[in-house]
Design an enzyme around this catalytic site. Structure first.
Site, mmCIF file in Angstrom:
data_model
loop_
_atom_site.group_PDB
_atom_site.id
_atom_site.type_symbol
_atom_site.label_atom_id
_atom_site.label_comp_id
_atom_site.label_asym_id
_atom_site.label_seq_id
_atom_site.Cartn_x
_atom_site.Cartn_y
_atom_site.Cartn_z
ATOM 1 N N LEU A 1 -12.962 -26.433 17.363
ATOM 2 C CA LEU A 1 -14.309 -26.535 17.917
ATOM 3 C C LEU A 1 -15.293 -26.332 16.777
ATOM 4 O O LEU A 1 -15.050 -25.531 15.869
ATOM 5 C CB LEU A 1 -14.552 -25.468 18.990
ATOM 6 C CG LEU A 1 -13.773 -25.561 20.298
ATOM 7 C CD1 LEU A 1 -14.158 -24.395 21.210
ATOM 8 C CD2 LEU A 1 -14.015 -26.890 21.002
ATOM 9 N N ASP A 2 -16.415 -27.044 16.829
ATOM 10 C CA ASP A 2 -17.463 -26.824 15.840
ATOM 11 C C ASP A 2 -17.919 -25.370 15.877
ATOM 12 O O ASP A 2 -17.815 -24.693 16.896
ATOM 13 C CB ASP A 2 -18.677 -27.721 16.132
ATOM 14 C CG ASP A 2 -18.370 -29.195 15.906
ATOM 15 O OD1 ASP A 2 -17.377 -29.499 15.230
ATOM 16 O OD2 ASP A 2 -19.140 -30.029 16.422
ATOM 17 N N ARG A 3 -18.478 -24.922 14.765
ATOM 18 C CA ARG A 3 -18.965 -23.542 14.677
ATOM 19 C C ARG A 3 -19.909 -23.190 15.832
ATOM 20 O O ARG A 3 -19.798 -22.128 16.433
ATOM 21 C CB ARG A 3 -19.710 -23.338 13.345
ATOM 22 C CG ARG A 3 -20.256 -21.919 13.164
ATOM 23 C CD ARG A 3 -21.430 -21.900 12.176
ATOM 24 N NE ARG A 3 -21.019 -22.255 10.830
ATOM 25 C CZ ARG A 3 -20.749 -21.362 9.874
ATOM 26 N NH1 ARG A 3 -20.823 -20.066 10.129
ATOM 27 N NH2 ARG A 3 -20.406 -21.769 8.673
ATOM 28 N N THR B 1 -20.236 -24.674 18.764
ATOM 29 C CA THR B 1 -19.736 -24.978 20.105
ATOM 30 C C THR B 1 -18.941 -23.793 20.623
ATOM 31 O O THR B 1 -18.100 -23.242 19.909
ATOM 32 C CB THR B 1 -18.840 -26.230 20.083
ATOM 33 O OG1 THR B 1 -19.578 -27.326 19.566
ATOM 34 C CG2 THR B 1 -18.332 -26.570 21.474
#
Length: 288
Positions: free
Chosen positions: A131-133, A135
């Site tokens: 997951l993106d930072r 998100t």
């Protein structure tokens, strides 16, 4: 889970398992055997042709891993589920999944590694997806490399659902978003005409709620490209709230308004269907 049977006649292990657990899928039974969940007279056995004699005790033992107080999870990370094969984590916004090339930033991977090594210094975790930072939400880690491979090989078959708060009012109730992505640049992915260096990204969306200035959208991934939801909504003219790199002009929650809300997948060891759901975090729920 723990279940046992007593052998009544000479046989071999795999046929006995099929016969004694007729309601369990054969693929799941083979997973039990492969990964040490089958015990004969309290000893783990993985050979399918292991001989059985009358009186032998055959036990299926799949246990949730014991929790330890030695390495509590830091604020912003919460273990939703853990057993001997997987960990399902609720990752807060601001946490990296794994270290970037710069090596800077808090990582869920490092925190989970500390967690599992509190009971045995040889333990480790494997990254299944990211997951993106910024998100938040559900993310899965494996506790052995074979389990990681099984999950990754089947990841395209599993259901992944996200919730996003988008800027503006999306008029379409639902639809499918498609584009080809250039992932060459680390900070911003771009949709471009297809060529040999691009990859197609497909997202299915459904509007859940509209306010005067925002839209709550449910998004299901058919492909798992980097930043694909962010690009798709930006290309629609409705970037995610707080997503300045992709054109957002508002940031009332002081974070990206994107949340991994549901994961439905098959357990790599037991073959069971695993279902996890996390509601929208309060700072994002307040936006809609």
């Amino acid at each position: 889970m723990s279940d046992n049977r007593t052998v009544n006649a000479p046989t071999t292990l795999l046929p006995y398992l099929f016969e004694s657990w007729p309601d369990v899928k054969r693929t799941r039974i083979k997973q039990w055997l492969k990964y040490g969940s089958v015990r004969v007279n309290s000893r783990a056995v993985t050979r399918h042709d292991h001989p059985l004699e009358p009186g032998d005790k055959v036990t299926i033992k799949v246990e949730r891993a014991p929790r330890t107080k030695a390495a509590p999870m830091p604020a912003g990370l919460k273990i939703v589920y853990e057993d001997e094969a997987i960990i399902v984590l609720d990752k807060g916004a601001g946490w990296l999944t794994v270290a970037t090339d710069s090596g800077k930033g808090r990582t869920a991977y490092a925190a989970l590694t500390d967690h599992v090594r509190a009971t045995d210094a040889r333990n480790r975790v494997w990254i299944v997806h990211r997951l993106d930072r910024d998100t938040s939400g559900l993310i899965v880690f494996a506790k052995t490399e074979p389990f990681k491979r099984i999950l990754q090989q089947n990841w395209h078959k599993f259901d992944k659902t996200y919730l996003a708060v988008a800027e503006g009012v999306i008029k379409r109730d639902s639809g499918t978003l498609r584009c080809h992505l250039n992932e060459e640049f680390s900070l911003r992915v771009r949709s471009v005409p297809p060529d040999e260096d691009t990859r197609e990204a497909i997202t299915h969306f459904k509007v859940l709620k509209r306010t005067q200035n925002t839209t709550l959208v449910e998004l299901k991934l058919e492909t798992g490209r980097r930043h694909q939801i962010r690009v798709h909504l930006s290309d629609m003219g409705h970037p995610i709230v707080g997503d300045k790199p992709y054109g957002a002009v508002t940031d009332p929650a002081k974070r990206l308004a994107l949340h991994s809300s549901e994961l439905h997948f098959v357990h790599p060891m037991t073959g069971e269907k695993m279902d996890f759901v996390l509601p929208l975090p309060d700072p994002l729920a307040k936006l809609v």
